[in-house]
Design a protein around this motif. Sequence first.
Motif, PDB file in Angstrom:
ATOM      1  N   VAL A   5      15.307  15.453   6.576  1.00 47.23           N
ATOM      2  CA  VAL A   5      14.334  15.106   5.534  1.00 47.23           C
ATOM      3  C   VAL A   5      15.042  14.498   4.331  1.00 47.23           C
ATOM      4  CG1 VAL A   5      12.500  15.964   4.047  1.00 47.23           C
ATOM      5  CG2 VAL A   5      12.806  16.930   6.343  1.00 47.23           C
ATOM      6  N   GLU A   6      16.162  15.071   3.948  1.00 48.82           N
ATOM      7  CA  GLU A   6      16.920  14.536   2.813  1.00 48.82           C
ATOM      8  C   GLU A   6      17.372  13.113   3.091  1.00 48.82           C
ATOM      9  OE1 GLU A   6      18.378  13.919  -0.718  1.00 48.82           O
ATOM     10  OE2 GLU A   6      17.370  15.817  -0.230  1.00 48.82           O
ATOM     11  N   SER A   7      17.707  12.811   4.337  1.00 49.75           N
ATOM     12  CA  SER A   7      18.188  11.469   4.687  1.00 49.75           C
ATOM     13  C   SER A   7      17.103  10.402   4.536  1.00 49.75           C
ATOM     14  CB  SER A   7      18.714  11.458   6.124  1.00 49.75           C
ATOM     15  OG  SER A   7      17.653  11.508   7.075  1.00 49.75           O
ATOM     16  N   LEU A   8      15.849  10.835   4.437  1.00 47.76           N
ATOM     17  CA  LEU A   8      14.736   9.891   4.323  1.00 47.76           C
ATOM     18  C   LEU A   8      14.431   9.516   2.874  1.00 47.76           C
ATOM     19  CD1 LEU A   8      12.261  11.502   6.901  1.00 47.76           C
ATOM     20  CD2 LEU A   8      13.991   9.738   7.307  1.00 47.76           C
ATOM     21  N   ARG A   9      15.091  10.118   1.926  1.00 45.73           N
ATOM     22  CA  ARG A   9      14.773   9.908   0.517  1.00 45.73           C
ATOM     23  C   ARG A   9      14.878   8.424   0.139  1.00 45.73           C
ATOM     24  NH1 ARG A   9      14.478  13.427  -3.687  1.00 45.73           N
ATOM     25  NH2 ARG A   9      15.473  15.095  -2.453  1.00 45.73           N
ATOM     26  N   ASP A  10      13.824   7.910  -0.500  1.00 45.90           N
ATOM     27  CA  ASP A  10      13.773   6.521  -0.997  1.00 45.90           C
ATOM     28  C   ASP A  10      13.924   5.493   0.125  1.00 45.90           C
ATOM     29  OD1 ASP A  10      13.467   7.411  -3.651  1.00 45.90           O
ATOM     30  OD2 ASP A  10      15.638   7.582  -3.900  1.00 45.90           O
ATOM     31  N   SER A  43      14.348   3.823   8.241  1.00 45.60           N
ATOM     32  CA  SER A  43      15.148   5.054   8.280  1.00 45.60           C
ATOM     33  C   SER A  43      14.693   5.995   9.382  1.00 45.60           C
ATOM     34  CB  SER A  43      15.043   5.778   6.945  1.00 45.60           C
ATOM     35  OG  SER A  43      13.698   6.227   6.728  1.00 45.60           O
ATOM     36  N   ALA A  44      13.462   5.806   9.854  1.00 47.16           N
ATOM     37  CA  ALA A  44      12.875   6.638  10.903  1.00 47.16           C
ATOM     38  C   ALA A  44      11.680   5.883  11.459  1.00 47.16           C
ATOM     39  CB  ALA A  44      12.439   8.002  10.362  1.00 47.16           C
ATOM     40  N   ASP A 198       7.270   4.630  -6.803  1.00 42.27           N
ATOM     41  CA  ASP A 198       7.247   4.852  -8.248  1.00 42.27           C
ATOM     42  C   ASP A 198       6.326   6.004  -8.641  1.00 42.27           C
ATOM     43  OD1 ASP A 198       8.964   2.706  -8.410  1.00 42.27           O
ATOM     44  OD2 ASP A 198       7.432   1.270  -9.049  1.00 42.27           O
ATOM     45  N   THR A 199       5.360   6.307  -7.793  1.00 38.81           N
ATOM     46  CA  THR A 199       4.423   7.404  -8.063  1.00 38.81           C
ATOM     47  C   THR A 199       5.006   8.750  -7.679  1.00 38.81           C
ATOM     48  OG1 THR A 199       2.574   5.876  -7.719  1.00 38.81           O
ATOM     49  CG2 THR A 199       2.038   8.194  -7.658  1.00 38.81           C
ATOM     50  N   GLY A 200       6.113   8.736  -6.928  1.00 36.84           N
ATOM     51  CA  GLY A 200       6.789   9.990  -6.614  1.00 36.84           C
ATOM     52  C   GLY A 200       7.010  10.279  -5.158  1.00 36.84           C
ATOM     53  N   ALA A 201       6.738   9.320  -4.291  1.00 34.39           N
ATOM     54  CA  ALA A 201       6.945   9.552  -2.858  1.00 34.39           C
ATOM     55  C   ALA A 201       8.426   9.672  -2.524  1.00 34.39           C
ATOM     56  CB  ALA A 201       6.314   8.425  -2.049  1.00 34.39           C
ATOM     57  N   HIS A 202       8.739  10.624  -1.697  1.00 35.15           N
ATOM     58  CA  HIS A 202      10.096  10.809  -1.170  1.00 35.15           C
ATOM     59  C   HIS A 202      10.456   9.655  -0.242  1.00 35.15           C
ATOM     60  CE1 HIS A 202      13.501  13.365   0.251  1.00 35.15           C
ATOM     61  NE2 HIS A 202      13.233  12.868   1.445  1.00 35.15           N
TER      62      HIS A 202
END
Length: 227
Positions: A5-10, A43-44, A198-202
């Motif tokens: 999950v962390e690897s999917l950030r941004d 990324s996935a 920009d709204t906060g999506a991971h």
Amino acid sequence: MHPIVESLRDTLIVSCQAYPGEPMRHPETMAQIAASVQRGGASAVRAQGLEDIRAVKDAVTIPVIGIWKDGTEGVFITPTLNHCLAVIDAGADILALDGTLRPRPDGRTLAETITAVRERFDGPIMADCDSLDAALAAADLGIDIIGTTLAGYTPARPKTSGPDLELLAELADRLPDTAALIAEGRVHTPSHAASCRDTGAHAVVVGTAITHPATITGWFREALTES
């Protein structure tokens, strides 16, 4: 937070699906599309159906989010425990399932389903949600990823023309840090994707706008035929 999950950030996740009866509705075709979007920087990938999950898993090195759509009404995205276990056995790195508050076909609650899944699977779980209440309830169960996938597709919220940024903003403000917020649903342009980030999506999932030629062709055709 789980390392996957962390690897999917941004990052961009691409949903590789075709509807029944369409020319592209074949596991090998979906696997080729998945390999192509990986080359483009995804990324996935999100894959639907057991055969597609297996084929896509063999074609890519990035994580595969697996679902199994069974039916078209009510809860039909990986709707029961048996569907969940089959998706896991097919090789999904991330299990995605309906995360709404609606009754499930096998009579189990979402909590009971998650508890049973955790006995077999230590990978991330994604809840496809339709509302703030459903998303917060899923997060309370310890579900790793909260998606806005079903916002606008149930009576819980009106369908927006693009991504549901209002819901996304509410969730970005209220979800615990343990749950990753993923924007999914009607992300049709790069500008939409950037707005979700920009709204906060991971991370942001795009499907139709990348992998569904019939719909994309229709958009262009309509633009050229409007009076």
